[in-house]
Design a protein around this motif. Structure first.
Motif, PDB file in Angstrom:
ATOM      1  N   LEU A 102       0.829  -1.189   0.000  1.00  0.00           N
ATOM      2  CA  LEU A 102       0.000   0.000   0.000  1.00  0.00           C
ATOM      3  C   LEU A 102       0.873   1.252   0.000  1.00  0.00           C
ATOM      4  N   GLY A 103       0.472   2.272  -0.750  1.00  0.00           N
ATOM      5  CA  GLY A 103       1.179   3.541  -0.768  1.00  0.00           C
ATOM      6  C   GLY A 103       2.326   3.565  -1.761  1.00  0.00           C
ATOM      7  N   GLU A 104       2.957   4.761  -1.880  1.00  0.00           N
ATOM      8  CA  GLU A 104       4.082   4.949  -2.796  1.00  0.00           C
ATOM      9  C   GLU A 104       5.280   4.131  -2.327  1.00  0.00           C
ATOM     10  N   GLY A 105       5.917   3.443  -3.266  1.00  0.00           N
ATOM     11  CA  GLY A 105       7.082   2.635  -2.927  1.00  0.00           C
ATOM     12  C   GLY A 105       6.764   1.378  -2.148  1.00  0.00           C
ATOM     13  N   GLY A 106       5.482   1.013  -2.050  1.00  0.00           N
ATOM     14  CA  GLY A 106       5.125  -0.171  -1.282  1.00  0.00           C
ATOM     15  C   GLY A 106       5.625  -1.463  -1.888  1.00  0.00           C
ATOM     16  N   SER A 107       5.843  -1.477  -3.188  1.00  0.00           N
ATOM     17  CA  SER A 107       6.315  -2.699  -3.849  1.00  0.00           C
ATOM     18  C   SER A 107       7.707  -3.097  -3.387  1.00  0.00           C
ATOM     19  N   PHE A 108       8.483  -2.141  -2.885  1.00  0.00           N
ATOM     20  CA  PHE A 108       9.828  -2.466  -2.404  1.00  0.00           C
ATOM     21  C   PHE A 108       9.764  -3.194  -1.065  1.00  0.00           C
ATOM     22  N   ARG A 109       8.835  -2.795  -0.207  1.00  0.00           N
ATOM     23  CA  ARG A 109       8.745  -3.399   1.127  1.00  0.00           C
ATOM     24  C   ARG A 109       7.943  -4.692   1.140  1.00  0.00           C
ATOM     25  N   ALA A 110       7.106  -4.918   0.123  1.00  0.00           N
ATOM     26  CA  ALA A 110       6.205  -6.067   0.142  1.00  0.00           C
ATOM     27  C   ALA A 110       6.937  -7.411   0.259  1.00  0.00           C
ATOM     28  N   PRO A 111       7.993  -7.695  -0.531  1.00  0.00           N
ATOM     29  CA  PRO A 111       8.662  -9.000  -0.385  1.00  0.00           C
ATOM     30  C   PRO A 111       9.221  -9.236   1.014  1.00  0.00           C
ATOM     31  N   MET A 112       9.741  -8.181   1.640  1.00  0.00           N
ATOM     32  CA  MET A 112      10.263  -8.327   3.005  1.00  0.00           C
ATOM     33  C   MET A 112       9.149  -8.722   3.969  1.00  0.00           C
ATOM     34  N   ALA A 113       8.005  -8.031   3.867  1.00  0.00           N
ATOM     35  CA  ALA A 113       6.891  -8.324   4.769  1.00  0.00           C
ATOM     36  C   ALA A 113       6.338  -9.725   4.522  1.00  0.00           C
ATOM     37  N   ILE A 114       6.237 -10.130   3.258  1.00  0.00           N
ATOM     38  CA  ILE A 114       5.728 -11.467   2.947  1.00  0.00           C
ATOM     39  C   ILE A 114       6.651 -12.539   3.514  1.00  0.00           C
ATOM     40  N   ALA A 115       7.957 -12.350   3.374  1.00  0.00           N
ATOM     41  CA  ALA A 115       8.912 -13.318   3.918  1.00  0.00           C
ATOM     42  C   ALA A 115       8.815 -13.388   5.439  1.00  0.00           C
ATOM     43  N   VAL A 116       8.659 -12.247   6.092  1.00  0.00           N
ATOM     44  CA  VAL A 116       8.580 -12.226   7.553  1.00  0.00           C
ATOM     45  C   VAL A 116       7.302 -12.921   8.031  1.00  0.00           C
ATOM     46  N   ILE A 117       6.174 -12.626   7.383  1.00  0.00           N
ATOM     47  CA  ILE A 117       4.913 -13.245   7.789  1.00  0.00           C
ATOM     48  C   ILE A 117       4.969 -14.768   7.600  1.00  0.00           C
ATOM     49  N   GLY A 118       5.439 -15.220   6.437  1.00  0.00           N
ATOM     50  CA  GLY A 118       5.550 -16.656   6.208  1.00  0.00           C
ATOM     51  C   GLY A 118       6.499 -17.322   7.180  1.00  0.00           C
ATOM     52  N   GLY A 119       7.643 -16.682   7.438  1.00  0.00           N
ATOM     53  CA  GLY A 119       8.596 -17.249   8.390  1.00  0.00           C
ATOM     54  C   GLY A 119       8.058 -17.271   9.805  1.00  0.00           C
ATOM     55  N   LEU A 120       7.309 -16.226  10.204  1.00  0.00           N
ATOM     56  CA  LEU A 120       6.735 -16.191  11.547  1.00  0.00           C
ATOM     57  C   LEU A 120       5.746 -17.330  11.762  1.00  0.00           C
ATOM     58  N   ILE A 121       4.854 -17.512  10.803  1.00  0.00           N
ATOM     59  CA  ILE A 121       3.839 -18.556  10.943  1.00  0.00           C
ATOM     60  C   ILE A 121       4.493 -19.936  11.017  1.00  0.00           C
ATOM     61  N   ALA A 122       5.429 -20.192  10.095  1.00  0.00           N
ATOM     62  CA  ALA A 122       6.072 -21.513  10.077  1.00  0.00           C
ATOM     63  C   ALA A 122       6.907 -21.743  11.327  1.00  0.00           C
ATOM     64  N   SER A 123       7.681 -20.744  11.732  1.00  0.00           N
ATOM     65  CA  SER A 123       8.548 -20.935  12.902  1.00  0.00           C
ATOM     66  C   SER A 123       7.738 -21.088  14.175  1.00  0.00           C
ATOM     67  N   THR A 124       6.618 -20.363  14.283  1.00  0.00           N
ATOM     68  CA  THR A 124       5.788 -20.489  15.483  1.00  0.00           C
ATOM     69  C   THR A 124       5.209 -21.896  15.600  1.00  0.00           C
ATOM     70  N   VAL A 125       4.646 -22.386  14.508  1.00  0.00           N
ATOM     71  CA  VAL A 125       4.045 -23.726  14.529  1.00  0.00           C
ATOM     72  C   VAL A 125       5.103 -24.795  14.795  1.00  0.00           C
ATOM     73  N   LEU A 126       6.221 -24.717  14.093  1.00  0.00           N
ATOM     74  CA  LEU A 126       7.233 -25.768  14.208  1.00  0.00           C
ATOM     75  C   LEU A 126       7.979 -25.704  15.535  1.00  0.00           C
ATOM     76  N   SER A 127       8.284 -24.492  16.009  1.00  0.00           N
ATOM     77  CA  SER A 127       9.019 -24.398  17.273  1.00  0.00           C
ATOM     78  C   SER A 127       8.173 -24.849  18.454  1.00  0.00           C
ATOM     79  N   LEU A 128       6.864 -24.645  18.389  1.00  0.00           N
ATOM     80  CA  LEU A 128       5.992 -25.109  19.466  1.00  0.00           C
ATOM     81  C   LEU A 128       5.842 -26.626  19.463  1.00  0.00           C
ATOM     82  N   VAL A 129       6.090 -27.280  18.354  1.00  0.00           N
ATOM     83  CA  VAL A 129       5.938 -28.735  18.256  1.00  0.00           C
ATOM     84  C   VAL A 129       7.279 -29.442  18.350  1.00  0.00           C
ATOM     85  N   PHE A 130       8.285 -28.923  17.605  1.00  0.00           N
ATOM     86  CA  PHE A 130       9.582 -29.582  17.551  1.00  0.00           C
ATOM     87  C   PHE A 130      10.521 -29.094  18.650  1.00  0.00           C
TER      88      PHE A 130
END
Length: 516
Positions: A488-516
């Motif tokens: 969203l907003g001007e220049g948002g395309s530059f930040r989007a990949p970083m945010a997507i990687a962080v969100i995906g990594g957070l979800i996966a690490s939370t689930v796996l670290s709580l189990v493994f």
């Protein structure tokens, strides 16, 4: 706000809910079947490595900053007036586009100052296109530039390129061929240029930076006659230079005005420079005071052609093959496609194909970040060893780090993004968050064991007690990253990949670290 409006009802113990009961059951199975859990952990790590091979690499993601920069180049011999006419025509056509707010053009050597807008020759021009804000346009910046490609290509005798970031006149793709044999380098560059244009559809406007031959007047000294008459090569060169472009500023006569001095530059008329007879008649001073001889008596004057400049890389001749990336093509994928061409694999002896521009910077940045991540992990390990006064427990905590990267890779694959500079920055953020979650779990388990609880029960209770704060932290972090992920907003395309990687990594690490 909570301190003022919420009342303390005292501590109350509540039973486990539906999700917590099933989680504790899964956690108990994981703790009791250690070898199966470890095998699944290695399987997750192997899957992470496999996913990394599926993602292309790029330097910077395509970004919409509402400003485009167009560079044009005319054939050798084009006058400033002709270049200006072409740039004026392009400017008029750009102003008719509904997405354009304003246009600024410089032709020849007219533009100086910020944003690197100076054209180096009279046959080159730079046009800066300021677009309307993103919410006022129906297309993004890259689509706007692609739409104008056919119209610009229809203009005769003109090369053009769009700057990849709208701020510097450089190409999105650039590789150089370097070697000591200039002719072999140029031939290899021309062959590679042709194959890239014909067989790599992800690259457009492919050109070679080999200098085009342009007409020139060649003055070759007659060394024997010049030596007999007492005329040096420096004297011949100085005579021609003063006649064509004038003397240096320090030697020029001055006109004194009221508050300043104005240089008086004397040079031949431009029409006279096209006649060889004019140069033949130039007077060259000899070593004898007051005696001069015609230039024709000490040098041969003729018409010829040759390059305007010779570029070198590490003192070797270099020719760059440059192009624009089509759409959102990752830079790494374009490099792999070019290196797979026969012309790139079968280079002449002594000619090397090297990365330059963004490709070279990308390699340096990625290697630097890899070193930074490794150094950060070692520093975290050192701090944890001091805190826990043990080596095994910190290593257990750091084992959770690879679990986050797989989720980031999956998120990037699902959204069609490549591994770029913002993504690597996101990986650095994930390292700290995942380490924090693991510390909460391990520290609670160690304290429970110290109080006399057996290891299995301590691990299960650690997951039960720490799951809620870990999940709350993950949800808060992911929610904060969501606006950036939506670009969203001007220049948002530059930040989007970083945010997507962080969100995906957070979800996966939370689930796996709580189990493994």
């Amino acid at each position: 706000m909570a301190a003022y409006f919420l009342r303390d009802h005292g501590h109350r113990e509540t039973g486990d809910g539906f999700i917590m009961r099933h989680y504790v059951r899964l956690l108990g199975w994981s703790v009791r079947h250690r070898f199966a859990t470890i095998a699944m952990g290695f399987g997750v790590f192997a899957g992470t490595i496999f996913l990394s091979t599926l993602l292309p690499s790029g330097f910077l993601p395509t970004n919409d900053i509402s400003r485009s920069m167009l560079s044009i180049e005319m054939p050798p011999g084009t006058t400033l007036a002709e270049t200006q006419a072409v740039s004026d025509q392009i400017t008029a056509d750009l102003l008719k586009q509904p997405e354009v707010a304003s246009v600024y053009a410089t032709a020849g050597t007219g533009g100086q100052g910020g944003m690197a807008m100076m054209a180096s020759e009279v046959r080159k021009a730079t046009i800066v296109v300021n677009l309307k804000p993103r919410h006022e346009r129906s297309v993004d910046q890259k689509t706007f530039e692609t739409r104008l490609h056919d119209d610009l290509a229809a203009l005769p005798d003109m090369r053009f390129t769009w700057s990849p970031n709208g701020q510097a006149a450089q190409r999105g793709f650039s590789m150089i061929l370097s070697g000591n044999d200039g002719e072999a380098v140029e031939q290899a560059a021309l062959k590679l240029e042709k194959e890239v244009r014909d067989h790599v559809p992800t690259l457009a406007n492919v050109v070679s930076s080999a200098a085009l031959d342009r007409p020139e007047i060649r003055i070759v000294p007659k060394l024997d006659q010049a030596a007999q008459l007492g005329v040096s090569v420096d004297t011949i060169a100085e005579t021609v230079r003063i006649a064509t472009i004038g003397d240096i500023a320090a030697n020029l006569a001055k006109f004194s005005a009221k508050d300043r001095q104005i240089d008086i530059r004397v040079q031949m008329d431009e029409r006279a420079r096209a006649k060889l007879a004019t140069f033949d008649a130039l007077k060259v001073p000899t070593s004898k005071p007051g005696v001069s001889v015609p230039l024709s008596s000490v040098a041969d004057v003729s018409f010829g052609k040759g390059p305007t400049a010779l570029d070198r890389y590490d003192r070797a001749r270099r020719v760059a093959v440059e192009a624009d990336l089509v759409g959102e093509t990752p830079l790494g994928a374009a490099i792999e496609a070019v290196r797979a061409l026969p012309a790139a694999k079968n280079l002449p002896q002594g000619v090397a194909l090297l990365e330059s521009g963004d490709a070279e910077i990308m390699g340096e940045v990625f290697s630097g970040f890899a070193l930074a991540i490794a150094a950060g992990v070692m520093l975290v390990l050192a701090v944890l060893v001091l805190l826990f006064q043990d080596v095994l427990q910190p290593i257990t905590i750091l084992v959770a780090l690879p679990l986050s990267v797989g989720g980031a890779f999956i998120a990037l694959l699902l959204t069609g993004n490549s591994i770029s500079l913002p993504v690597v920055i996101g990986f650095l953020m994930l390292m700290g968050i995942v380490t924090k979650n693991a510390i909460l779990l391990v520290d609670f388990a160690i304290e429970s064991i110290a109080k006399g609880m057996d290891r299995t029960t301590a691990l299960i209770e650690s997951g039960r007690k720490r799951a809620q704060p870990i999940v709350m932290t993950t949800i808060a972090m992911a929610a904060g990253m969501l606006p950036s992920a939506l670009a969203l907003g001007e220049g948002g395309s530059f930040r989007a990949p970083m945010a997507i990687a962080v969100i995906g990594g957070l979800i996966a690490s939370t689930v796996l670290s709580l189990v493994f």
